[in-house]
Design an enzyme around this catalytic site. Structure first.
Site, PDB file in Angstrom:
ATOM      1  N   ASN A   1       4.384  -8.767   3.379  1.00  0.00           N
ATOM      2  CA  ASN A   1       3.446  -8.441   2.294  1.00  0.00           C
ATOM      3  C   ASN A   1       4.123  -8.323   0.926  1.00  0.00           C
ATOM      4  OD1 ASN A   1       4.663  -6.096   3.356  1.00  0.00           O
ATOM      5  ND2 ASN A   1       3.023  -4.793   2.601  1.00  0.00           N
TER       6      ASN A   1
ATOM      7  N   CYS B   1       1.038  -1.027   2.831  1.00  0.00           N
ATOM      8  CA  CYS B   1       1.051   0.145   3.706  1.00  0.00           C
ATOM      9  C   CYS B   1       0.344   1.341   3.085  1.00  0.00           C
ATOM     10  CB  CYS B   1       2.483   0.518   4.060  1.00  0.00           C
ATOM     11  SG  CYS B   1       3.366  -0.776   4.939  1.00  0.00           S
TER      12      CYS B   1
END
Length: 497
Positions: free
Chosen positions: A153, A285
């Site tokens: 990511n 996250c």
């Protein structure tokens, strides 16, 4: 395939000969093949660890002066800053994230190298208040060969955060980037070499996590593992770490609550939710994946939010006007769809979005920005989606917002939005999370420790905490007055211990 580049692993200061087995790297926004990388086999991994162990013990980096480490890491920062446009293009292509996001994020990454370069130069040991005529010095030494498993990511950001801290402390580093977005990390090898890093101090391996990553983490000669990933990955490598007595830093995800209180202007609350929830298509996250909205502003907030989310521009990541790019893979699209389906089955109400989508040519792994009204115990409200599917919950009071915020097994990030100063501190104090933002979200700095509680992980990235986690403390006790006369016939004031 002849015009598709192959990027080999970076080992001992050079790109290696390609392995027979390869891993395809796709552009998730177009589904096109953009490169192949090595699939490093177990024998290759073990050889690289053995070489790295020798490099560590020969002392070219592990015993280098702090000033030398500082100089080389600072040079790497300068080189990276000069080449940011190249890395922006590469990150956009391999992640499908909008180019405007990539420009903003990557512009700050050299700061991590500069911060840890400076920390290496100024970090000091201690002298303890040891009783008696004794001087006790505490010094920090590098651990050895450390393995870092990095995600897709934020490929360059998270790898650089880990690499900078580990190198500053004097370790030899082996990085296994995600096979879904490895290209920018593999590009770091030559950059560090140009900065003056000795060969073999930074190794970057291509391969699948389930193969190459597993082989790396099973090697008994590691001194530390540092993982950013999911709980399942941690559970897969933890037995090897335990068997080999290897410490782990693990950042394992979250379910960040965005706590919105009535003293906040509704328009600002909506902007806060958009920023918290949809950066990186929700693939962070600390994505603000639970909007906990006080009842006094709920109806107005919900109406304005749906209007803004529906208007978000999904499309080509290289288009300057695009606000939402792709998710990383077809599996990610299917995971998002699964959360939507389960939310509806549990009585949730889709307020907007909820479907896979694509660009005008029908290609790409895209999912509509989605808001679902749901309950606090639903699957969507409790588990990490890692995509643009966001839960909204109506809460009756400050106490309920705090209770719901703390009601999952994750505890990485959270944000509190209010114009009431006392409330901001009161709520932040009661929220269980490693990072609590007040009137902000996603804010990050190399000096600020980053890591969670509960199932969100162990240890910290960033800051002095990260640097020290890559060291071991050595206590040297220098006696200049305690006589070793314990076994004399009549010892006077003999000291034991």
């Amino acid at each position: 395939m002849a015009d598709i580049p192959h990027v080999s692993s970076w080992v001992n200061g050079t790109y290696t000969s390609p392995t027979l087995a390869r891993v395809d790297v796709l552009n998730p926004a177009t589904e096109t093949l953009i490169a192949t990388i090595d699939s490093t086999p177990k024998a290759g991994v073990d050889k690289i660890v053995a070489d790295s162990w020798k490099t560590f013990h020969n002392g070219t980096w592990s015993r280098a002066e702090a000033s030398e480490r500082c100089q080389i890491l600072s040079k790497a920062a300068s080189l990276l800053r000069a080449r940011i446009p190249e890395f922006v293009e590469l990150e956009t292509r391999q992640t499908g994230r909008p180019i405007r996001e990539m420009r903003a994020q990557l512009a700050r990454i050299p700061e991590w190298l500069e911060y840890f370069a400076s920390l290496a130069r100024v970090h000091e040991g201690r002298v303890t208040p040891f009783k008696g005529p004794v001087v006790n010095t505490l010094t920090r030494l590098p651990l050895g060969v450390v393995a870092q498993i990095t995600p897709y990511n934020h490929p360059l950001l998270i790898a650089t955060k880990k690499i900078a801290a580990a190198l500053a402390a004097g370790n030899v580093v082996i990085v296994k980037p995600s096979e879904l977005a490895p290209l920018s990390v593999l590009k770091l090898g030559p950059l560090f070499k140009e900065a003056g890093l000795p060969d073999g101090v930074l190794q970057i391996l291509g391969g699948y996590g389930r193969e190459t990553g597993k082989y790396l983490c099973e090697n008994p000669h590691l001194a530390k593992m540092d993982l950013t990933g999911g709980l399942a990955t941690y559970q897969a490598i933890a037995p090897s770490a335990a068997a080999n007595m290897i410490p782990i830093t693990a950042e394992l995800g979250g379910k960040a609550p965005v706590c919105l209180f009535p003293s906040l202007e509704v328009e600002k609350a909506v902007k806060a939710a958009l920023f918290a929830s949809f950066i990186a298509s929700g693939q962070t996250c600390v994505t603000g994946s639970r909007l906990l909205v006080h009842k006094d502003i709920y109806d107005s907030f919900r109406a304005q939010l749906v209007k803004r989310v529906t208007a978000l521009r999904v499309g080509d990541p290289f288009d300057e006007m695009t606000q939402i790019g792709s998710v990383i893979s077809r599996a990610a699209v299917e995971r998002c769809a699964g959360f939507v389906s389960r939310a509806v089955q549990e009585g949730g109400k889709i307020l907007c979005g909820g479907n896979p989508t694509s660009t005008t040519d029908g290609k790409g792994y895209f999912f509509e920005p989605t808001i679902i009204e749901t309950g606090e115990t639903s699957d969507l409200a409790c588990n990490e989606v890692f995509g643009p599917v966001i839960a909204i919950l109506k809460c009756d009071s400050e106490e309920e917002i705090i209770r719901v915020a703390n009601g999952t097994s994750f505890a990485l990030g959270a944000s509190v939005w209010t114009n009431d100063f006392a409330q901001a501190h009161r709520v932040a104090d009661k929220i269980e999370a490693g990072i609590v933002w007040i009137n902000g979200h996603h804010l990050n700095d190399p000096s600020s420790p980053w890591g969670g509680f509960k199932e969100s992980g162990l240890g910290k990235e960033n800051g002095q905490e990260a640097y020290e986690s890559y060291t071991k403390v050595k206590s040297t006790v220098m006696n200049y007055g305690v006589s070793p006369d314990w076994f004399d016939d009549e010892p006077a004031n003999a000291r034991y211990g």
